[in-house]
Design a protein around this motif. Structure first.
Motif, PDB file in Angstrom:
ATOM      1  N   PRO A   1       1.941   0.489  77.919  1.00 44.82           N
ATOM      2  CA  PRO A   1       3.244   0.464  78.601  1.00 44.82           C
ATOM      3  C   PRO A   1       3.402  -0.680  79.595  1.00 44.82           C
ATOM      4  CG  PRO A   1       2.430   2.715  78.445  1.00 44.82           C
ATOM      5  CD  PRO A   1       1.318   1.829  77.976  1.00 44.82           C
ATOM      6  N   ASP A   2       2.368  -0.988  80.359  1.00 42.67           N
ATOM      7  CA  ASP A   2       2.479  -2.051  81.351  1.00 42.67           C
ATOM      8  C   ASP A   2       2.680  -3.413  80.696  1.00 42.67           C
ATOM      9  OD1 ASP A   2       2.217  -0.253  83.405  1.00 42.67           O
ATOM     10  OD2 ASP A   2       0.076  -0.632  83.733  1.00 42.67           O
ATOM     11  N   ALA A   3       1.957  -3.659  79.607  1.00 43.43           N
ATOM     12  CA  ALA A   3       2.079  -4.949  78.923  1.00 43.43           C
ATOM     13  C   ALA A   3       3.458  -5.102  78.281  1.00 43.43           C
ATOM     14  CB  ALA A   3       0.988  -5.089  77.869  1.00 43.43           C
ATOM     15  N   VAL A   4       3.960  -4.039  77.673  1.00 44.60           N
ATOM     16  CA  VAL A   4       5.308  -4.089  77.092  1.00 44.60           C
ATOM     17  C   VAL A   4       6.340  -4.323  78.182  1.00 44.60           C
ATOM     18  CG1 VAL A   4       7.086  -2.684  75.972  1.00 44.60           C
ATOM     19  CG2 VAL A   4       4.773  -2.738  75.031  1.00 44.60           C
ATOM     20  N   ARG A   5       6.201  -3.626  79.289  1.00 43.63           N
ATOM     21  CA  ARG A   5       7.146  -3.801  80.392  1.00 43.63           C
ATOM     22  C   ARG A   5       7.124  -5.241  80.891  1.00 43.63           C
ATOM     23  NH1 ARG A   5       4.930  -0.662  83.703  1.00 43.63           N
ATOM     24  NH2 ARG A   5       5.798   1.218  82.753  1.00 43.63           N
ATOM     25  N   ALA A   6       5.950  -5.831  81.011  1.00 41.77           N
ATOM     26  CA  ALA A   6       5.852  -7.206  81.499  1.00 41.77           C
ATOM     27  C   ALA A   6       6.531  -8.183  80.537  1.00 41.77           C
ATOM     28  CB  ALA A   6       4.387  -7.591  81.699  1.00 41.77           C
ATOM     29  N   ILE A   7       6.325  -8.000  79.235  1.00 37.79           N
ATOM     30  CA  ILE A   7       6.959  -8.872  78.242  1.00 37.79           C
ATOM     31  C   ILE A   7       8.480  -8.752  78.323  1.00 37.79           C
ATOM     32  CG2 ILE A   7       7.313  -9.214  75.764  1.00 37.79           C
ATOM     33  CD1 ILE A   7       4.350  -8.353  75.400  1.00 37.79           C
ATOM     34  N   LEU A   8       8.976  -7.520  78.457  1.00 40.82           N
ATOM     35  CA  LEU A   8      10.419  -7.298  78.463  1.00 40.82           C
ATOM     36  C   LEU A   8      11.048  -7.675  79.800  1.00 40.82           C
ATOM     37  CD1 LEU A   8      10.684  -4.067  76.305  1.00 40.82           C
ATOM     38  CD2 LEU A   8      10.779  -6.468  75.623  1.00 40.82           C
ATOM     39  N   ASP A   9      10.307  -7.527  80.884  1.00 39.81           N
ATOM     40  CA  ASP A   9      10.797  -8.021  82.170  1.00 39.81           C
ATOM     41  C   ASP A   9      10.978  -9.538  82.125  1.00 39.81           C
ATOM     42  OD1 ASP A   9      10.846  -5.483  83.282  1.00 39.81           O
ATOM     43  OD2 ASP A   9       9.011  -5.753  84.467  1.00 39.81           O
ATOM     44  N   HIS A  10      10.009 -10.219  81.540  1.00 38.74           N
ATOM     45  CA  HIS A  10      10.075 -11.683  81.410  1.00 38.74           C
ATOM     46  C   HIS A  10      11.288 -12.071  80.573  1.00 38.74           C
ATOM     47  CE1 HIS A  10       7.461 -15.550  80.714  1.00 38.74           C
ATOM     48  NE2 HIS A  10       8.612 -15.807  81.304  1.00 38.74           N
ATOM     49  N   ALA A  11      11.494 -11.364  79.462  1.00 38.53           N
ATOM     50  CA  ALA A  11      12.641 -11.644  78.601  1.00 38.53           C
ATOM     51  C   ALA A  11      13.959 -11.360  79.325  1.00 38.53           C
ATOM     52  CB  ALA A  11      12.548 -10.818  77.323  1.00 38.53           C
ATOM     53  N   SER A  12      14.018 -10.240  80.021  1.00 38.24           N
ATOM     54  CA  SER A  12      15.252  -9.880  80.733  1.00 38.24           C
ATOM     55  C   SER A  12      15.629 -10.917  81.774  1.00 38.24           C
ATOM     56  CB  SER A  12      15.088  -8.518  81.395  1.00 38.24           C
ATOM     57  OG  SER A  12      14.935  -7.487  80.444  1.00 38.24           O
ATOM     58  N   ALA A  13      14.625 -11.528  82.391  1.00 39.67           N
ATOM     59  CA  ALA A  13      14.880 -12.509  83.447  1.00 39.67           C
ATOM     60  C   ALA A  13      15.613 -13.746  82.939  1.00 39.67           C
ATOM     61  CB  ALA A  13      13.568 -12.921  84.103  1.00 39.67           C
ATOM     62  N   VAL A  14      15.545 -14.010  81.622  1.00 42.34           N
ATOM     63  CA  VAL A  14      16.251 -15.173  81.062  1.00 42.34           C
ATOM     64  C   VAL A  14      17.416 -14.753  80.163  1.00 42.34           C
ATOM     65  CG1 VAL A  14      14.227 -16.673  81.228  1.00 42.34           C
ATOM     66  CG2 VAL A  14      14.637 -15.392  79.113  1.00 42.34           C
ATOM     67  N   GLY A  15      17.791 -13.462  80.220  1.00 42.50           N
ATOM     68  CA  GLY A  15      18.999 -13.032  79.520  1.00 42.50           C
ATOM     69  C   GLY A  15      18.798 -12.273  78.236  1.00 42.50           C
ATOM     70  N   VAL A  16      17.541 -11.989  77.862  1.00 42.60           N
ATOM     71  CA  VAL A  16      17.269 -11.253  76.622  1.00 42.60           C
ATOM     72  C   VAL A  16      17.123  -9.777  76.983  1.00 42.60           C
ATOM     73  CG1 VAL A  16      15.773 -11.047  74.595  1.00 42.60           C
ATOM     74  CG2 VAL A  16      16.112 -13.288  75.685  1.00 42.60           C
ATOM     75  N   ALA A  17      18.174  -9.015  76.753  1.00 41.22           N
ATOM     76  CA  ALA A  17      18.250  -7.657  77.281  1.00 41.22           C
ATOM     77  C   ALA A  17      17.506  -6.629  76.451  1.00 41.22           C
ATOM     78  CB  ALA A  17      19.718  -7.238  77.418  1.00 41.22           C
ATOM     79  N   GLN A  18      17.426  -6.837  75.143  1.00 36.25           N
ATOM     80  CA  GLN A  18      16.821  -5.862  74.248  1.00 36.25           C
ATOM     81  C   GLN A  18      16.075  -6.587  73.134  1.00 36.25           C
ATOM     82  OE1 GLN A  18      20.846  -4.687  73.916  1.00 36.25           O
ATOM     83  NE2 GLN A  18      20.405  -2.524  74.250  1.00 36.25           N
ATOM     84  N   VAL A  19      15.112  -5.900  72.525  1.00 38.87           N
ATOM     85  CA  VAL A  19      14.341  -6.483  71.424  1.00 38.87           C
ATOM     86  C   VAL A  19      14.138  -5.442  70.331  1.00 38.87           C
ATOM     87  CG1 VAL A  19      13.117  -7.956  73.085  1.00 38.87           C
ATOM     88  CG2 VAL A  19      11.990  -5.903  72.186  1.00 38.87           C
ATOM     89  N   ILE A  20      13.978  -5.940  69.113  1.00 38.29           N
ATOM     90  CA  ILE A  20      13.567  -5.113  67.979  1.00 38.29           C
ATOM     91  C   ILE A  20      12.139  -5.503  67.641  1.00 38.29           C
ATOM     92  CG2 ILE A  20      14.152  -4.272  65.689  1.00 38.29           C
ATOM     93  CD1 ILE A  20      16.449  -4.137  67.832  1.00 38.29           C
ATOM     94  N   THR A  21      11.204  -4.573  67.822  1.00 38.44           N
ATOM     95  CA  THR A  21       9.810  -4.870  67.508  1.00 38.44           C
ATOM     96  C   THR A  21       9.489  -4.309  66.124  1.00 38.44           C
ATOM     97  OG1 THR A  21       7.521  -4.784  68.296  1.00 38.44           O
ATOM     98  CG2 THR A  21       8.877  -2.825  68.708  1.00 38.44           C
ATOM     99  N   VAL A  22       8.827  -5.119  65.325  1.00 40.51           N
ATOM    100  CA  VAL A  22       8.790  -4.914  63.879  1.00 40.51           C
ATOM    101  C   VAL A  22       7.367  -4.688  63.389  1.00 40.51           C
ATOM    102  CG1 VAL A  22       9.442  -5.935  61.659  1.00 40.51           C
ATOM    103  CG2 VAL A  22      10.834  -6.367  63.687  1.00 40.51           C
ATOM    104  N   ALA A  23       7.253  -3.838  62.355  1.00 34.92           N
ATOM    105  CA  ALA A  23       5.952  -3.486  61.794  1.00 34.92           C
ATOM    106  C   ALA A  23       5.640  -4.297  60.547  1.00 34.92           C
ATOM    107  CB  ALA A  23       5.918  -2.000  61.457  1.00 34.92           C
TER     108      ALA A  23
END
Length: 300
Positions: free
Chosen positions: A54-76
């Motif tokens: 959870p912490d690593a995912v949050r860090a990746i998405l926080d970084h993305a959110s900071a530049v305008g990427v609000a949501q992601v689709i993570t793929v298998a």
């Protein structure tokens, strides 16, 4: 040592130093782009980017959110990845999952895998069936890769699954344009088909557009040798285009070869804006709105 020998040694040292510098740069993440609000990363692989808790995912998405990427689709790609994708979508509300068996793993689509995938796609946090399709590059190059025949059989099963659950079908296509399009026509495509990391020429793009498919462009559209891909990107209507990272792969120019993450998405969005001759902010709005519509995401 002679003067000439000393010069040769210095030149050798400089060459080695240059190689080391290049190697170091390939390990360094690109700098943050100027923020471009409203974007959605239509296809990433959080687990492969290090997002396995959870912490690593949050860090990746926080970084993305900071530049305008609000949501992601993570793929298998395989069943292990599918479980990671499901976990990430549970850990953070900005992450949504797509699950399937990548065509190179199609031989792993046994009854137990089918049952697990059917259970997974019923989850509301799973917004697409994918990535599935055909890969004609790896057979013959990798003993672990499923045969074209096995890939086609698994692809047909995934098409049926997407139609049964009424969710988008996310396509992987590598050097298999005609066979892939023929199977979609033969089976009857779901209402929404997403051509992930579109790599075809203008003719393939035009056929996909006419069929109503969604074309998703990755960092490859910014590569110096991708003139044909940029020509294809110009003909896609506004309502049929998405942008993705496919992280950790396909980092856009001028950072090709360096580690990719969702925060790098504005580089590719701006490249698409330039290709299509539109304002960056307008392009971001189009791309983000399309992703939210196609994947039926909650608005943020």
């Amino acid at each position: 040592m002679s003067e000439s020998g000393g010069t040769e040694a210095v030149a050798h040292d400089e060459t080695e130093s240059n190689k080391a510098a290049r190697k170091r740069r390939r390990r360094e993440p690109p700098p943050d782009p100027t923020p471009l609000p409203g974007l959605v990363d239509a296809h990433t692989h959080l687990a492969a980017c290090g997002g396995r808790d959870p912490d690593a995912v949050r860090a990746i998405l926080d970084h993305a959110s900071a530049v305008g990427v609000a949501q992601v689709i993570t793929v298998a790609d395989d069943m292990v990845d599918a479980r990671w994708a499901m976990a990430a979508a549970d850990w953070d509300p900005r992450a949504f999952a797509a699950v399937a068996l990548h065509p190179t793993h199609a031989a792993e689509l046994h009854d137990a895998a089918k049952a697990e995938l059917e259970e997974m796609v019923a989850d509301p946090r799973v917004v697409a069936v994918g990535e599935t399709g055909l890969d004609h590059y790896w057979p013959g190059r990798s003993e672990a890769c499923a045969s074209p025949e096995t890939q086609a059989e698994a692809f047909r099963w995934h098409i049926d699954l997407a139609k049964r659950v009424d969710k988008p079908l996310m396509i992987h296509n590598r050097e298999a344009d005609r066979d892939l399009l023929d199977i979609l026509a033969d089976e009857g495509a779901p209402d929404t088909v997403i051509m992930h990391c579109f790599s075809g020429d203008q003719n393939v793009a035009q056929e996909c557009v006419e069929r109503g498919y969604i074309l998703s462009f990755a960092g490859t559209v910014s590569f110096a040798n991708a003139a044909e891909l940029r020509a294809a990107a110009r003909i896609v209507p506004d309502h049929q285009i998405l942008v993705e990272t496919d992280a950790p792969f396909l980092t856009p120019h001028p950072y090709r070869g360096q580690p990719n993450q969702s925060y790098c998405l504005p580089y590719t969005a701006r490249a698409l804006a330039q290709v299509r001759g539109v304002d960056d902010a307008d392009m971001a709005q189009i791309l983000g709105d399309n992703a939210r519509r196609v994947y039926r995401l909650p608005l943020q």
